[in-house]
Design an enzyme around this catalytic site. Structure first.
Site, short mmCIF file in Angstrom:
data_model
loop_
_atom_site.label_atom_id
_atom_site.label_comp_id
_atom_site.label_asym_id
_atom_site.label_seq_id
_atom_site.Cartn_x
_atom_site.Cartn_y
_atom_site.Cartn_z
N LYS A 1 45.65 42.31 51.61
CA LYS A 1 46.32 41.54 50.55
C LYS A 1 47.70 42.12 50.30
CE LYS A 1 45.33 40.04 45.76
NZ LYS A 1 44.37 40.14 44.65
N SER B 1 42.88 35.79 42.75
CA SER B 1 44.18 35.83 43.38
C SER B 1 44.14 36.21 44.87
CB SER B 1 45.08 36.84 42.65
OG SER B 1 44.53 38.13 42.73
N SER C 1 39.25 38.52 41.15
CA SER C 1 40.10 38.10 42.27
C SER C 1 39.56 38.34 43.67
CB SER C 1 41.47 38.77 42.16
OG SER C 1 42.26 38.03 41.28
N1 GLN Z 1 42.08 35.23 37.67
C1 GLN Z 1 42.16 36.41 36.87
C2 GLN Z 1 43.54 36.53 36.27
O1 GLN Z 1 44.29 35.66 36.46
C3 GLN Z 1 41.79 37.60 37.67
C4 GLN Z 1 42.89 38.09 38.53
C5 GLN Z 1 42.51 39.31 39.32
O2 GLN Z 1 41.34 39.69 39.39
N2 GLN Z 1 43.52 39.93 39.89
O3 GLN Z 1 43.86 37.49 35.65
#
Ligand code: GLN
Length: 464
Positions: A59, A134, A158
């Site tokens: 990532k 994400s 994420s």
């Molecule tokens: N979707 C969640 C957020 O927007 C989690 C993001 C993540 O785990 N990096 O914060």
């Protein structure tokens, strides 16, 4: 098959899924060179590392020396890392091959990958839908079989949510199990790095290498790392599973519910004990998560000021202009929203009402889990309330976007490990994910049960 041929196949596959926008960079030459080196080593009988020939995507919020580290943001568009993240260093030391870097929501803030400055990622099961976020690029890289493992990061879901939307396995380890050194900070007391793959065995193997104490991350744990890949194939015995009533209430898609109950029935018939449990403070988890993570993010992202890192506007009239214009120009909407929310939460006069209170609620949520784990070994829930939604469907409704993490954020608030297991498909042929959660540092249990479900439930029912 020679490792070189395997890498070549992956590279061709990557080209064929270019339109899904999962990769931000591909390291063709280097990956092939490393593969050739390994083939020669193997042919000459030389010893190779534990991950020899395993091909990784990383990532793009995890540092690789000499490579761009964009975090899906314009502010870091041309930034190159001068060092390797500890996870990367450990993978390379064990002869893993890194084939490329994957797309993500800007600074890992998002649930759909639509917040990337480099365009959204598309779900391979239905290209009009999101892959989740994400770590959407990483989940798609695995679902399309363009590599063996993809590293993701998980602050509130994420790794697990995109894994669920793309029908793959993804583990968020216990907070502190895997070093965060070289992971660009979003919310430092929540962030974890973990693997996404097409089977439990690969996840176990990678966890063995990337886990463990790191002197460069003071929050990493010095507990010994278990021999996960050996442990997983033992048949789990006398396991008690908790089903939190709060996770199976209204708002959960009926098809997801029925598939998970199907898997629960299977476990019951294999002498797992199933018990209803209650996690009473769970209803506060989304609000709590967004208070605390925005606070941490507003502080962490203050370093992008046009001086220390990344992009800077041309010819600002003053120093103050340089700061504000740079941040205004190069941060995306969602990142700005979080910085503003977080700054507000931490501001004088509101700190006690919001931030301090949210910390207390975090403890209550953690206590709920600790209490539950006195009675059960594992907790099962859906990973997401719906299957993959349409691109564009939630972009103008941040609250509804935030709610797609309703089942995942609590594990990060409590710091416990949690994993997505793909358990089937809905009537639109979209993947359904089930979440396994365990007490701190019990990744071994999660992996054991995941392996059991994968080989006895999923394979029989859904796999060719
Ligand atoms: N979707 C969640 C957020 O927007 C989690 C993001 C993540 O785990 N990096 O914060």
């Amino acid at each position: 098959m020679k490792i070189q041929d395997k890498v070549q196949n992956f590279l061709e596959k990557i080209k064929s899924i270019n339109h899904l926008n999962a990769f931000l960079q591909v390291f063709e030459e280097e990956a092939l060179k490393k593969a050739l080196e390994l083939d020669l080593k193997i042919a000459s009988g030389e010893k190779t590392g534990k991950l020899a020939g395993l091909v990784f995507a990383v990532k793009d919020n995890i540092a690789i020396k000499g490579k761009k580290l964009t975090c899906g943001s314009r502010i870091l568009e041309n930034f190159e890392s001068i060092y390797d993240a500890t996870v990367v260093e450990r993978i390379l030391n064990e002869d893993g091959i890194i084939i490329g870097k994957t797309n993500l929501d800007e600074f890992a803030m998002g649930s759909s990958n639509e917040n990337s400055a480099f365009g959204p990622v598309k779900n391979p099961y239905d290209e009009t839908r999101v892959p989740g976020g994400s770590s959407g690029g990483s989940a798609v890289a695995i679902a399309t079989k363009t590599c063996d493992v993809a590293l993701g990061s998980d602050t509130g879901g994420s790794i697990r949510q995109p894994a669920a939307f793309c029908g793959v396995f993804g583990l968020k380890p216990t907070y502190g199990r895997v070093s965060r050194y070289g992971l660009v900070a979003f919310a430092s007391s929540f962030d974890s790095i973990g693997p996404i793959a097409n089977d439990t065995e690969t996840i176990a193997k990678v966890m063995e290498v990337i886990s463990g104490y790191d002197e460069k991350d003071s929050t990493s744990s010095n507990l010994p790392v278990q021999n996960f890949s050996e442990l997983i194939s033992r048949t789990p015995e006398k396991i008690k599973i908790g089903l939190p009533i709060e996770f199976f209430k209204e708002g959960l898609d009926e098809e997801i519910k029925s598939k998970i109950l199907d898997c629960i029935d299977f476990l019951k018939s294999n002498s797992f004990e199933i018990k209803e449990i209650s996690l009473p403070h769970l209803e506060y988890s989304i609000a709590d998560y967004y208070l605390l993570t925005t606070a941490e993010a507003s502080s962490n992202l203050s370093r992008y000021d046009g001086v220390k890192y990344g992009s800077r506007v041309d010819n600002p009239a003053s120093l103050k202009d340089m700061y504000t214009l740079t941040r205004d120009e190069y941060f995306g909407t969602e990142v700005k929203r979080r910085i503003m929310l977080g700054t507000f939460v931490l501001s004088a006069g509101y700190y006690d009402a919001y931030y301090r209170k949210a910390q207390k609620v975090r403890r209550l949520i953690q206590n709920d889990f600790l209490k539950a784990f006195q009675e059960v070994d594992l907790i099962i829930s859906p990973t997401t309330p719906t299957t993959a939604f349409k691109l564009g469907e939630k972009v103008n409704d941040p609250l509804s976007m935030y709610l797609s993490d309703i089942f995942t954020t609590s594990a990060n608030l409590a710091g416990i490990p949690a994993m997505n297991i793909p358990v089937g498909f809905d009537s639109k042929n979209l993947p359904i994910g089930m979440q396994l959660m365990a007490n701190h540092f019990r990744e071994d249990l999660i992996l054991q049960v995941s392996y059991f479900i994968e080989n006895n439930f999923i394979q029989k029912k859904y796999r060719d």
